[in-house]
Design an enzyme around this catalytic site. Structure first.
Site, PDB file in Angstrom:
ATOM      1  N   ARG A   1      12.083  -4.537  -9.741  1.00  0.00           N
ATOM      2  CA  ARG A   1      11.313  -5.209  -8.673  1.00  0.00           C
ATOM      3  C   ARG A   1      12.185  -5.367  -7.435  1.00  0.00           C
ATOM      4  O   ARG A   1      11.717  -5.240  -6.311  1.00  0.00           O
ATOM      5  CB  ARG A   1      10.782  -6.567  -9.159  1.00  0.00           C
TER       6      ARG A   1
ATOM      7  N   TYR B   1      -8.536  -2.666  11.428  1.00  0.00           N
ATOM      8  CA  TYR B   1      -8.996  -2.346  10.076  1.00  0.00           C
ATOM      9  C   TYR B   1      -9.646  -3.590   9.441  1.00  0.00           C
ATOM     10  O   TYR B   1      -9.077  -4.687   9.498  1.00  0.00           O
ATOM     11  CB  TYR B   1      -7.804  -1.849   9.248  1.00  0.00           C
TER      12      TYR B   1
ATOM     13  N   ASP C   1       0.627  -1.605  13.693  1.00  0.00           N
ATOM     14  CA  ASP C   1       0.058  -0.846  12.583  1.00  0.00           C
ATOM     15  C   ASP C   1      -0.057   0.596  13.082  1.00  0.00           C
ATOM     16  O   ASP C   1      -0.937   0.919  13.886  1.00  0.00           O
ATOM     17  CB  ASP C   1      -1.310  -1.423  12.178  1.00  0.00           C
TER      18      ASP C   1
ATOM     19  N   LYS D   1      -2.334   6.796   3.526  1.00  0.00           N
ATOM     20  CA  LYS D   1      -3.022   7.723   4.426  1.00  0.00           C
ATOM     21  C   LYS D   1      -2.148   8.949   4.701  1.00  0.00           C
ATOM     22  O   LYS D   1      -1.845   9.688   3.788  1.00  0.00           O
ATOM     23  CB  LYS D   1      -3.430   6.967   5.693  1.00  0.00           C
TER      24      LYS D   1
HETATM   25  N1  PLP Z   1      -4.172  -0.426   8.210  1.00  0.00           N
HETATM   26  C1  PLP Z   1      -5.065   0.537   8.497  1.00  0.00           C
HETATM   27  C2  PLP Z   1      -5.197   1.009   9.903  1.00  0.00           C
HETATM   28  C3  PLP Z   1      -5.866   1.067   7.480  1.00  0.00           C
HETATM   29  O1  PLP Z   1      -6.775   2.012   7.782  1.00  0.00           O
HETATM   30  C4  PLP Z   1      -5.716   0.581   6.154  1.00  0.00           C
HETATM   31  C5  PLP Z   1      -6.561   1.114   5.053  1.00  0.00           C
HETATM   32  O2  PLP Z   1      -7.538   1.774   5.272  1.00  0.00           O
HETATM   33  C6  PLP Z   1      -4.777  -0.421   5.896  1.00  0.00           C
HETATM   34  C7  PLP Z   1      -4.007  -0.899   6.942  1.00  0.00           C
HETATM   35  C8  PLP Z   1      -4.593  -0.976   4.500  1.00  0.00           C
HETATM   36  O3  PLP Z   1      -3.864  -0.100   3.713  1.00  0.00           O
HETATM   37  P1  PLP Z   1      -4.073   0.080   2.102  1.00  0.00           P
HETATM   38  O4  PLP Z   1      -5.474   0.535   1.893  1.00  0.00           O
HETATM   39  O5  PLP Z   1      -3.030   1.075   1.747  1.00  0.00           O
HETATM   40  O6  PLP Z   1      -3.827  -1.254   1.502  1.00  0.00           O
END
Ligand code: PLP
Length: 385
Positions: free
Chosen positions: A46, A98, A170, A195
């Site tokens: 961990r 998101y 982000d 992604k």
């Molecule tokens: N940030 C963005 C722009 C996203 O599109 C997503 C998921 O679609 C996330 C964060 C969250 O990531 P995760 O689905 O890997 O938890």
């Protein structure tokens, strides 16, 4: 190193015990200690694991940051950032982010006394007018999800520095290949590695990259204390995905540009959101802060109904209706009921997520096949209510 070399090599050494070129999957939860108080750099998985450590070095290199951290999901990475805050702290963030981030902010962190201001971050004055003595963090998502709005990272970082705020970007949609917030001065770059970094829709993971040693110490403490870490196998998959990041993103960008042109000229399409279009509000800014415009496109229909969007989504054959994005395969998503379902309907409409809005993650297939697929689905869509 230039980006392509970094993507393939940075942080990665042949395994010292065997010479293996590919980082082994150290599928172990713990590590033998020769005597009390001694170890070979690893104690318990961990806290650290060799496969994860290699990936974390690669993450750092991609954003030209000093420190990289891997988490069990993008949301776990965002959650870690939010744990830097205390009750009564306030955060400025975009209104078009998101949906999962919105849900975490409103349903978890507002419950424990942190306040979020969801505003139009394309307007610097709106951001400045929202600041107060409790503001501690500025959360930037650009291009935004799902409307592909472009926020001026440099301007936001200047505001953050002037007001002693932690700035976080982000960077999921842009990827480190197209945009580098840390080089621009941001404190933290965040990715849903699920992604483009993973790139093959086979893993869920998050990443944080940053320079500041003190902040990195706090992030590491939260990572090992809260324990939202990825498995060694998932780390292996993302290490492998990163090696082709630049090739995949180049292909997606090329395809997306052609698809955006096709959609703009289609009689049944109302709005197309893609920063590569000269008509897009953030086009010039995107040209300045991104190397290409990315592989994401959103559009809505002249006959703006959920039924019409459903007809389109049921009739594509290559674009698969699914959440997520950034894989080699093209996906289509319906934000109103999928990624952004947690946003109340009035708020959704107010910010432009209409009833027929469709978001495309353009993959690496042959673009002629992709356009034909969209064309055929659009023939089934109705033009009038
Ligand atoms: N940030 C963005 C722009 C996203 O599109 C997503 C998921 O679609 C996330 C964060 C969250 O990531 P995760 O689905 O890997 O938890």
């Amino acid at each position: 190193m230039k980006f392509a070399t970094k993507a393939i090599h940075a942080g990665i050494e042949p395994d010292p015990s065997t010479g293996a070129i590919m980082t082994p999957i150290f599928q172990t939860s713990t590590f033998a200690q020769p005597t009390v108080g001694q170890n070979k750099g690893f104690e318990y998985a961990r806290s650290s694991n060799p496969t994860r450590q290699t990936l974390e070095k690669s993450f750092a290199a991609l954003e030209e940051a000093k420190h990289g951290f891997a988490f069990s999901s993008g949301m776990a990475a965002i959650d870690t950032v939010m744990k830097l805050l205390k009750p009564n702290d306030e955060v400025i963030c975009g209104q078009d982010i998101y949906g999962g981030s919105y849900r975490l902010f409103v349903k978890v962190y507002e419950e424990i006394g942190i306040k979020f201001h969801f505003i139009d971050m394309q307007d610097e004055e709106v951001v400045k007018n929202t600041l107060n003595s409790q503001t501690k963090m500025i959360w930037i998502e650009t291009p935004s999800n799902p409307l592909l709005q472009i926020v001026d990272i440099e301007k936001m970082i200047t505001i953050a520095k002037e007001n002693n705020l932690i700035s976080v970007v982000d960077n999921t949609f842009a990827t480190p290949y197209l945009q580098n917030p840390i080089i621009m001065g941001a404190d933290i770059a965040m990715h849903s590695a699920t992604k483009y970094l993973g790139g093959h829709s086979d893993v869920v993971m998050g990443a944080l990259m940053l320079n500041d040693d003190k902040l990195a110490e706090r992030i590491y403490f939260i990572q090992k204390s809260c324990g939202a870490v990825p498995s060694p196998f998932d780390c292996f998959l993302v290490l492998r995905g990163i090696k082709t990041l630049h090739l995949r993103v180049d292909a997606s960008c090329r395809n997306a540009t052609k698809i955006a042109d096709f959609l703009v000229n289609h009689e049944k399409v109302e709005n197309v959101y893609f920063a590569g279009l000269k008509t897009h509000k953030g086009h010039e800014l995107a040209k300045k802060q991104m190397r290409q415009f990315g592989g994401m496109i959103s559009f809505d229909l002249k006959n703006d109904t959920q039924e019409n969007a459903s007809i389109f989504l049921e009739n594509t054959k290559i674009f698969v209706l699914a959440e997520s994005l950034g894989g080699v395969e093209s996906l289509a998503c319906y934000p109103a009921m999928m990624t952004h379902a947690s946003i109340p309907v009035e708020k959704r409409h107010e910010i432009g997520i209409t009833d027929s809005l469709i978001r495309l993650s353009v993959g690496c297939e042959d673009v002629d096949d992709l356009i034909e697929d969209l064309e055929e689905a659009l023939t089934k869509v109705t033009l009038q209510k």
